[in-house]
Design a protein around this motif. Structure first.
Motif, PDB file in Angstrom:
ATOM      1  N   GLU A 176       3.359  -0.099  -4.905  1.00 28.59           N
ATOM      2  CA  GLU A 176       3.015   0.523  -3.622  1.00 28.59           C
ATOM      3  C   GLU A 176       3.075  -0.492  -2.488  1.00 28.59           C
ATOM      4  N   ARG A 177       2.579  -1.706  -2.733  1.00 24.26           N
ATOM      5  CA  ARG A 177       2.575  -2.712  -1.671  1.00 24.26           C
ATOM      6  C   ARG A 177       3.992  -3.194  -1.343  1.00 24.26           C
TER       7      ARG A 177
ATOM      8  N   GLU B  28       5.256  -0.252   0.751  1.00 21.16           N
ATOM      9  CA  GLU B  28       4.523  -0.111   2.015  1.00 21.16           C
ATOM     10  C   GLU B  28       4.960  -1.177   3.023  1.00 21.16           C
TER      11      GLU B  28
ATOM     12  N   SER C 272       6.777   3.583  -7.152  1.00 22.75           N
ATOM     13  CA  SER C 272       6.481   3.981  -5.780  1.00 22.75           C
ATOM     14  C   SER C 272       7.810   4.256  -5.081  1.00 22.75           C
TER      15      SER C 272
END
Length: 644
Positions: free
Chosen positions: A38-39, A42, A66
């Motif tokens: 996710e990071r 993101e 993700s």
């Protein structure tokens, strides 16, 4: 272009920083991998990211993604089936970044090829310390795919994740090791304690609490000496202080502890002094409750101050056929084939059923402390029915059965099944299983219980036979000791001799000392009697006479004894000598009495002879001449010296 590239690298750096922050705080592997994906997305360093974590055999452990959403489901299904995409295989086999510039063309069979259209797939393995944990796949902008700095940052992220997985694996192993150690120590069958330099308990396990019949809260923090009787308090304190000073003090000794109800238990302690991280002295000790053993020893000493120990072979038989151990093993195995929350074994004696073995299979049962409980069979319907019919009994709901006999502390028991333990048409006891829920027991359960009941019956019967044999052996040994008579068994085929304990005592040998061959036994025979003994044995082995002689022996302490040996030769089916069984009796007292009697008779004859010579010299002289003539005649006839 340089500005766009710099902005892109900043995004990757931000993603690396975010992942590193996550690594510091997250200790769950699945959440770590999901958060890393996710990071990375993101921070807009890539459009999508996914990670597969594999075991040593290459099978999927877990996966995270993700940027794909529902499109990842087909890939997950393939991974679960053990199908690894080509980019993943290449990454697992190579330490660098694997780039797929046209996923739709080069990865036609990949479920994610369409999702990565227009992007470059970059795959890198997650590894640390020579171990590969899995791989990371990113969908990157094609114009930066060849950038060395970007590839270096991707390798850095992969390395950080590999290190984090390694660290989590080590931490999990450490926690598992600590948990195993804690369980072993907590559930040990002996008491284990930690005491500080001021005698205060720092930690105790459950068995020690059971020893003192107290809760842990009643013990920890208190002075160790508070739980000792007056006799033991000074002994323990003296040894404790000397040990902490570093003196050479035996770490194993015995003393008494006082339970909550005031009763005393004899314990054996083994202790070691250690230092904690702060350098403070700590004593770690293991305590074993030996009360029953000491009481048994005291009882034996009270009945008979001199008791004979069982031979090594008898001791091995008794230890390997211990009924309690056998019953515990049967109950342990029972839980694997019968659905139950607890099991027990009862023995029947004189109309009373006594629990001699018990096991709890479910923590909801709590402390299943029922050993030793007794039931009057005639007043317990389920036991009475099994006793009368020899058939199993099932109670599907004890709360609805008005005849069910309730036992204090067993309110949890809702359903019951029992089968009689039988041998030779006699009921020896009962095998029972209990459940916390009401409901019937199936036919298979009863059938399996019956099989285990048969095994239990064999164990009980065998233990009973061994116990009876031991009692008979004790009586025989006592009879031999009282009669000062022992026996030996000479196996002529192996040329080994078995000596009884009493023969060892007569010969002055230690029990178990190596005197098992004829040559070694012959060394005990008096030197002047060895030929006589050897000739007698030769006549016995040839079948010319039975073994029945008196001879002297010399004990290791130099004392000379007279023994009478009498035996019988045994032959095998072919008529060949097989063994010589003989008894050995200490007749020293008799021989000494005979010698005294002969001396007394000799003295009397001397007195009588002197009297006769004084009163009638002619008669005395005549008698002397006749006696000499008789000796000469007997010598000429070659009579034995005893007859002369």
């Amino acid at each position: 272009m340089a500005r766009d590239q710099l902005a892109h690298l900043n995004k990757i750096l931000r993603a690396v920083r975010n992942v590193n922050q996550l690594i510091v705080t997250e200790k769950d592997p699945e959440r770590l991998l999901q958060g890393a994906c996710e990071r990375l997305v993101e921070a807009r360093s890539c459009r999508s990211a996914w990670i597969a974590l594999l075991d040593d055999s290459g099978q999927l452990v877990t996966a995270a993604e993700s940027g794909f959403g529902d499109d990842f489901a087909p890939m997950l299904e393939q991974l679960q089936q053990g199908i690894i995409p080509q980019c993943g295989k290449d990454a697992l086999a190579n330490p660098g970044v694997i780039a797929v510039f046209d996923p739709q063309r080069d990865c036609s069979g990949c479920p994610l090829a369409a999702s990565c259209a227009g992007r470059v797939g970059s795959a890198v393995r997650l590894a640390y310390g020579g171990k590969v944990f899995g791989f990371l796949v990113l969908a990157l902008q094609s114009k930066y795919a060849q950038d060395p700095e970007e590839r270096a940052l991707i390798l850095e992220v992969a390395g950080d994740l590999g290190f984090a997985l390694h660290d989590l694996e080590i931490e999990e192993e450490r926690q598992q090791s600590e948990e195993r150690y804690r369980l072993i120590v907590r559930n040990a069958h002996s008491g284990i304690i930690i005491v500080d330099e001021r005698y205060r308990f720092q930690w105790v396990n459950d068995m020690f609490c059971e020893m003192l019949a107290r809760d842990e809260a009643e013990i920890v923090g208190r002075d160790f000496r508070d739980f000792l009787d007056d006799e033991s308090r000074q002994l323990v304190a003296d040894r404790y202080v000397r040990r902490q000073r570093g003196e050479d003090v035996p770490s194993r000794y015995e003393f008494n502890v006082v339970r909550k109800d005031g009763t005393k238990r004899r314990v054996e302690i083994r202790s070691e002094v250690v230092r904690d991280r702060a350098g403070r002295m700590r004593t770690i000790a293991q305590l074993l409750d030996i009360t029953d053993r000491v009481r048994a020893q005291d009882a034996l000493r009270e009945e008979n101050r001199m008791t004979l120990a069982l031979s090594r072979s008898a001791g091995a038989v008794v230890s390997s056929l211990n009924m309690r151990e056998a019953l515990d093993h049967i109950l342990d195995e029972l839980q694997h084939v019968v659905q139950a929350d607890a099991g027990s074994v009862m023995l029947v004696e004189g109309g009373i059923a006594r629990i001699v073995g018990a096991r709890a299979y479910n923590s909801s049962v709590g402390k299943y402390d029922v050993l030793g409980h007794t039931f009057v069979i005639s007043q317990t319907p389920n036991l009475c029915q099994m006793m009368d019919t020899g058939l199993p009994v099932i109670v599907t709901d004890t709360s609805a059965d008005p005849q069910w006999v309730r036992v204090s502390g067993q309110d949890w028991l809702r359903s019951y099944a029992g089968v009689p333990i039988r041998a030779h048409d006699k009921t020896l006891g009962f095998l029972n299983v209990d459940r916390t829920a009401a409901g019937p027991f199936g036919d298979k359960t009863i059938e399996r219980l019956g099989v285990f009941a048969s095994i239990t019956g064999a164990a009980i019967e065998k233990a009973t036979l061994i116990e009876e044999a031991n009692r008979r052996a004790d009586r025989l040994e006592t009879a031999q000791r009282v009669g000062r008579m022992g026996f030996l068994d000479w196996d002529l085929k192996t040329d080994k001799i078995l000596l009884s304990d009493e023969v060892c005592r007569i010969y002055g040998l230690k029990k178990g000392e190596d005197m098992t061959t004829p040559e070694l036994v012959a060394q005990v025979v008096h030197e002047d009697d060895r030929e006589h003994v050897r000739n007698s044995l030769e006549l016995v082995l040839s079948g010319e006479k039975n073994y029945d002689i008196d001879h002297r022996i010399v004990r290791p302490d130099g004392k000379v004894l007279w023994v009478h040996a009498q035996g019988q030769l045994l032959r095998d089916d072919a008529g060949n000598p097989e063994a010589l069984l003989a008894t050995v009796v200490d007749i020293t007292s008799r021989k000494e009495a005979e010698a005294k009697l002969r001396k007394s008779l000799s003295d009397i004859m001397c007195v009588l002879t002197a009297t006769i010579e004084i009163r009638d010299p002619y008669t005395a002289g005549h008698q002397l001449r006749v006696a000499k003539l008789a000796v000469a005649v007997a010598t000429e006839m070659k009579l034995s010296e005893d007859l002369i």
